[in-house]
Design an enzyme around this catalytic site. Structure first.
Site, PDB file in Angstrom:
ATOM      1  N   SER A  95       8.170  -0.334  10.210  1.00  0.00           N
ATOM      2  CA  SER A  95       8.387   0.812  11.081  1.00  0.00           C
ATOM      3  C   SER A  95       9.795   0.862  11.670  1.00  0.00           C
ATOM      4  O   SER A  95      10.762   0.948  10.943  1.00  0.00           O
ATOM      5  CB  SER A  95       7.322   0.802  12.174  1.00  0.00           C
ATOM      6  OG  SER A  95       7.396   1.957  12.943  1.00  0.00           O
ATOM      7  N   HIS A  96       9.875   0.752  12.981  1.00  0.00           N
ATOM      8  CA  HIS A  96      11.144   0.910  13.683  1.00  0.00           C
ATOM      9  C   HIS A  96      11.885  -0.407  13.841  1.00  0.00           C
ATOM     10  O   HIS A  96      12.940  -0.447  14.461  1.00  0.00           O
ATOM     11  CB  HIS A  96      10.857   1.506  15.056  1.00  0.00           C
ATOM     12  CG  HIS A  96       9.777   0.731  15.763  1.00  0.00           C
ATOM     13  ND1 HIS A  96       8.456   0.843  15.400  1.00  0.00           N
ATOM     14  CD2 HIS A  96       9.831  -0.184  16.726  1.00  0.00           C
ATOM     15  CE1 HIS A  96       7.738   0.013  16.143  1.00  0.00           C
ATOM     16  NE2 HIS A  96       8.545  -0.624  16.953  1.00  0.00           N
ATOM     17  N   ASP A 102      11.985   7.465  12.748  1.00  0.00           N
ATOM     18  CA  ASP A 102      12.188   6.012  12.656  1.00  0.00           C
ATOM     19  C   ASP A 102      12.224   5.507  11.212  1.00  0.00           C
ATOM     20  O   ASP A 102      12.276   6.289  10.263  1.00  0.00           O
ATOM     21  CB  ASP A 102      11.107   5.274  13.452  1.00  0.00           C
ATOM     22  CG  ASP A 102       9.754   5.344  12.762  1.00  0.00           C
ATOM     23  OD1 ASP A 102       9.499   6.344  12.075  1.00  0.00           O
ATOM     24  OD2 ASP A 102       8.965   4.389  12.915  1.00  0.00           O
ATOM     25  N   ASP A 131      10.130   4.342   9.049  1.00  0.00           N
ATOM     26  CA  ASP A 131       9.163   4.811   8.054  1.00  0.00           C
ATOM     27  C   ASP A 131       8.717   6.246   8.285  1.00  0.00           C
ATOM     28  O   ASP A 131       7.767   6.718   7.652  1.00  0.00           O
ATOM     29  CB  ASP A 131       7.944   3.879   8.015  1.00  0.00           C
ATOM     30  CG  ASP A 131       7.199   3.844   9.336  1.00  0.00           C
ATOM     31  OD1 ASP A 131       7.849   4.020  10.388  1.00  0.00           O
ATOM     32  OD2 ASP A 131       5.968   3.647   9.331  1.00  0.00           O
ATOM     33  N   ASP A 165       7.301   7.901  10.839  1.00  0.00           N
ATOM     34  CA  ASP A 165       6.132   8.367  11.591  1.00  0.00           C
ATOM     35  C   ASP A 165       6.446   8.635  13.064  1.00  0.00           C
ATOM     36  O   ASP A 165       5.680   9.307  13.740  1.00  0.00           O
ATOM     37  CB  ASP A 165       4.923   7.422  11.419  1.00  0.00           C
ATOM     38  CG  ASP A 165       5.213   5.999  11.833  1.00  0.00           C
ATOM     39  OD1 ASP A 165       6.355   5.707  12.226  1.00  0.00           O
ATOM     40  OD2 ASP A 165       4.278   5.167  11.752  1.00  0.00           O
ATOM     41  N   ARG A 166       7.560   8.118  13.558  1.00  0.00           N
ATOM     42  CA  ARG A 166       7.906   8.386  14.963  1.00  0.00           C
ATOM     43  C   ARG A 166       8.853   9.567  15.078  1.00  0.00           C
ATOM     44  O   ARG A 166       9.544   9.916  14.118  1.00  0.00           O
ATOM     45  CB  ARG A 166       8.600   7.173  15.586  1.00  0.00           C
ATOM     46  CG  ARG A 166       7.686   5.999  15.747  1.00  0.00           C
ATOM     47  CD  ARG A 166       8.358   4.889  16.518  1.00  0.00           C
ATOM     48  NE  ARG A 166       7.373   3.856  16.782  1.00  0.00           N
ATOM     49  CZ  ARG A 166       7.475   2.927  17.710  1.00  0.00           C
ATOM     50  NH1 ARG A 166       8.544   2.885  18.475  1.00  0.00           N
ATOM     51  NH2 ARG A 166       6.524   2.038  17.892  1.00  0.00           N
ATOM     52  N   LYS A 204       0.683   9.015  12.473  1.00  0.00           N
ATOM     53  CA  LYS A 204       1.570   9.873  13.246  1.00  0.00           C
ATOM     54  C   LYS A 204       2.658  10.375  12.306  1.00  0.00           C
ATOM     55  O   LYS A 204       2.889   9.786  11.260  1.00  0.00           O
ATOM     56  CB  LYS A 204       2.149   9.124  14.443  1.00  0.00           C
ATOM     57  CG  LYS A 204       2.837   7.817  14.123  1.00  0.00           C
ATOM     58  CD  LYS A 204       3.188   7.116  15.431  1.00  0.00           C
ATOM     59  CE  LYS A 204       3.833   5.774  15.189  1.00  0.00           C
ATOM     60  NZ  LYS A 204       2.868   4.653  15.348  1.00  0.00           N
TER      61      LYS A 204
HETATM   62  C1  G1P Z   1       4.025  -0.171  19.217  1.00  0.00           C
HETATM   63  C2  G1P Z   1       3.697   1.006  20.098  1.00  0.00           C
HETATM   64  C3  G1P Z   1       2.391   1.626  19.662  1.00  0.00           C
HETATM   65  C4  G1P Z   1       2.474   2.016  18.190  1.00  0.00           C
HETATM   66  C5  G1P Z   1       2.916   0.822  17.360  1.00  0.00           C
HETATM   67  C6  G1P Z   1       3.166   1.207  15.921  1.00  0.00           C
HETATM   68  O1  G1P Z   1       3.022  -1.137  19.318  1.00  0.00           O
HETATM   69  O2  G1P Z   1       3.644   0.622  21.448  1.00  0.00           O
HETATM   70  O3  G1P Z   1       2.109   2.736  20.455  1.00  0.00           O
HETATM   71  O4  G1P Z   1       1.245   2.482  17.733  1.00  0.00           O
HETATM   72  O5  G1P Z   1       4.116   0.270  17.890  1.00  0.00           O
HETATM   73  O6  G1P Z   1       4.167   2.169  15.798  1.00  0.00           O
HETATM   74  P1  G1P Z   1       3.145  -2.427  20.260  1.00  0.00           P
HETATM   75  O7  G1P Z   1       4.396  -3.148  19.852  1.00  0.00           O
HETATM   76  O8  G1P Z   1       3.265  -1.916  21.661  1.00  0.00           O
HETATM   77  O9  G1P Z   1       1.881  -3.197  20.023  1.00  0.00           O
HETATM   78 ZN    ZN Z   2       7.067   3.872  12.303  1.00  0.00          ZN
END
Ligand code: G1P
Ligand code: ZN
Length: 544
Positions: free
Chosen positions: A113-114, A278, A280, A282-283, A377
């Site tokens: 992801s990010h 982000d 991938d 989704d954000r 998302k």
């Molecule tokens: C974080 C975000 C959460 C999201 C997840 C995946 O998780 O807070 O809302 O669903 O990334 O993108 P966390 O690191 O808080 O467990």
């Molecule tokens: Zn992501």
């Protein structure tokens, strides 16, 4: 097709987190590490034989190598077919769409992801089920159990597949279908939004935009949809070229990491609309000229205005937000008489509600928003939603937000993250917090009187499954709230997240800086959790 059965021993750290397994690339590169996890996925799936899976990732470092390994293991485990994005690429929402559209059995999505990418950074892998969404906890628990006892994995001796050549190919016993990563997703977006209206508003210059792809997966998606289809100028997409290390950046769409976009949007030359996505895809982060829209507000505004978007014009069935997300959307639901659900953090908890038709729109404070069009998302969906809204209302982003606040009040909100905290200290912080909970209700701290203090548990209204330990909540009688959680996606030490919110009904006070407005609650949160005192830190690492 020759199948090798390789003897292996378990790793003790393959428990999937909030969104799959995320580790440093170097951890994944250990002999058998990826293979153990992938075999455990396959072992946890009944009836996999003869099925088709979707496979793709966000293009970060190690994506291609991992895909070749997974292809060979899928072949050896009797998977009949794989649908793979060209170059091994799918944004997470696009993968979700492909699973649904082609009725695949499930999919393997490669992404952290990010989190940053590159040889010394992060990689990740998760399994999505046939509704296109992340596997539920029941599955990830079974998968984790499998990783603890695994003794062997199966891998086929077949050549590497050419991932860049679109079309079908047979290798060994498995049919590989390489598809355009963008086309099906773009088609879906065209069905949801009013593309003709958007074309005319962008073409006439009424809407100018800047989209920051952060050198990540959405580059090609944004180029195709925003530039080729909707007619935005090519330079309205910045950092458009995907890179295996995201150009050395941290592909997280917030003002701390999308600095270039933030500067542009707060400058005199700011376009009408700004957004980022982000690693991938989704954000999303939504901005207008001179304004940043918090994800919690964005969710509320999206829910409140859903009817002005073609796909939702008949109304929505309900909304959901993750527990730490502000209560702004609850106010919309109350006024519009919509069902409203509060779920634990993580998109997987929305899946049942979406499948059962109980909700249409959902979101998280962590820059995630989406609807029932896929089961992840969706960053570009949120961007297109806002563009469609600006076009329909013919109002700048700032005006839309201020009007919303005037109508519903403003939930002033922020999140403070303390990253890479020593795990032992983090546990002590939580133990200490938990010890205080039972005595807090009824106590007053300045203008705040504690209404409740608890550890959030969730019972899924569809299958009645219960998830415990989903964060500590302290709610006050005036509607203010603070939440403490440990991240389930970090890869170094522990990340402590503190979420703070305060309701402001008075429109004369809506134009406040969030940190200033929340100063008293921020102080109080420190008094409860002592993160600064216990870690010696003086400020959070990231404020969003
Ligand atoms: C974080 C975000 C959460 C999201 C997840 C995946 O998780 O807070 O809302 O669903 O990334 O993108 P966390 O690191 O808080 O467990
Ligand atoms: Zn992501």
């Amino acid at each position: 097709m020759q199948i090798d059965i390789i003897t292996t021993t378990p790793f003790d750290d393959q428990k999937p987190g909030t969104s799959g397994l995320r580790k440093k690339v170097t951890v994944f590169q250990q002999a058998n590490y990826l293979e153990n996890f992938v075999q455990s996925i396959f072992n946890s799936l009944d009836d996999l034989k003869g099925k088709t899976l979707v496979l793709g990732g966000d293009g970060r470092y190690y994506n291609r190598q991992a895909i070749q390994t997974i292809i060979k293991m899928a072949a050896a485990n009797d998977v009949a077919g794989l649908i793979i994005g060209q170059g091994g690429l799918f944004s997470t929402p696009a993968a979700s769409n492909i699973i649904r559209k082609y009725q695949a059995f499930g999919g393997i999505v490669l992404s952290a992801s990010h989190n940053p990418g590159g040889p010394d950074e992060d990689f990740g892998i998760k399994y999505n089920v046939s509704n296109g969404g992340p596997a539920p906890e029941k599955f990830t628990d079974a998968l984790f159990e499998n990783t603890k006892t695994i003794k062997e994995y199966k891998i086929a001796k077949i050549d590497d597949v050419d991932l860049d050549q679109i079309g079908e190919q047979q290798t060994g016993n498995i049919k590989i279908n390489i598809v355009d990563s963008v086309a099906d997703y773009a088609e879906l977006m065209a069905q949801i939004f009013d593309f003709d209206l958007l074309k005319s508003c962008i073409g006439s210059g009424y809407i100018s935009l800047c989209f920051d792809a952060m050198h990540a997966i959405t580059g090609p998606y944004a180029k195709h949809i925003l530039v080729d289809v909707l007619g935005a100028s090519p330079d309205s997409i910045i950092n458009a070229e995907p890179k295996e290390d995201f150009g050395g950046g941290h592909p997280d769409p917030n003002m701390a990491h999308a600095k270039e976009l933030t500067e542009i949007m707060f400058s005199d030359q700011a376009p009408t609309f700004g957004a980022a996505s982000d690693g991938d895809g989704d954000r999303n982060m939504v901005m207008g000229a001179g304004i940043f829209v918090t994800p919690s507000d964005s969710l509320a505004i999206i829910a409140a205005n859903a009817k002005s978007i073609p796909a939702y014009s008949k109304g929505i069935s309900g909304v959901a937000r993750s527990m730490p997300t502000s209560q702004a959307v609850d106010r919309v639901a109350a006024k519009q008489n919509l069902a409203c659900f509060e779920t634990p953090t993580g998109w997987k908890y929305f899946g049942n509600l979406l499948d059962a038709g109980k909700i249409t729109i959902c979101g998280e404070e962590s820059f995630g928003t989406g609807s029932d069009h896929v089961r992840e998302k969706d960053g570009l969906w949120a961007v297109l939603f806002w563009l469609n809204l600006v076009a329909r209302r013919r109002q700048p982003v700032a005006e839309i937000v201020q009007e919303h606040w005037r109508q519903y009040g403003r939930d002033i909100y922020c999140r403070h993250d303390y990253e890479a905290v020593d795990a032992k200290i983090a546990n002590e912080i939580f133990d200490h917090l938990k010890q205080q909970l039972s005595g807090l209700a009824g106590q007053s701290f300045g203008e705040n009187t504690v209404d409740y203090a608890d550890i959030f548990s969730y019972t899924d209204p569809v299958d009645q499954s219960v998830s415990h330990n989903q964060g500590i909540r302290i709610g006050f009688t005036n509607g203010s709230r603070m939440v403490f959680r440990l991240s389930g996606t970090g890869t170094v030490g522990a990340t402590l997240r503190i979420y703070l919110e305060k309701f402001e009904a008075d429109a004369d006070k809506h134009d406040q800086d969030a940190q200033e407005a929340l100063a008293e609650l921020i102080e109080l949160a420190e008094q409860f959790c002592q993160v600064k005192q216990r870690t010696g830190r003086t400020a959070p690492d990231v404020i969003t």
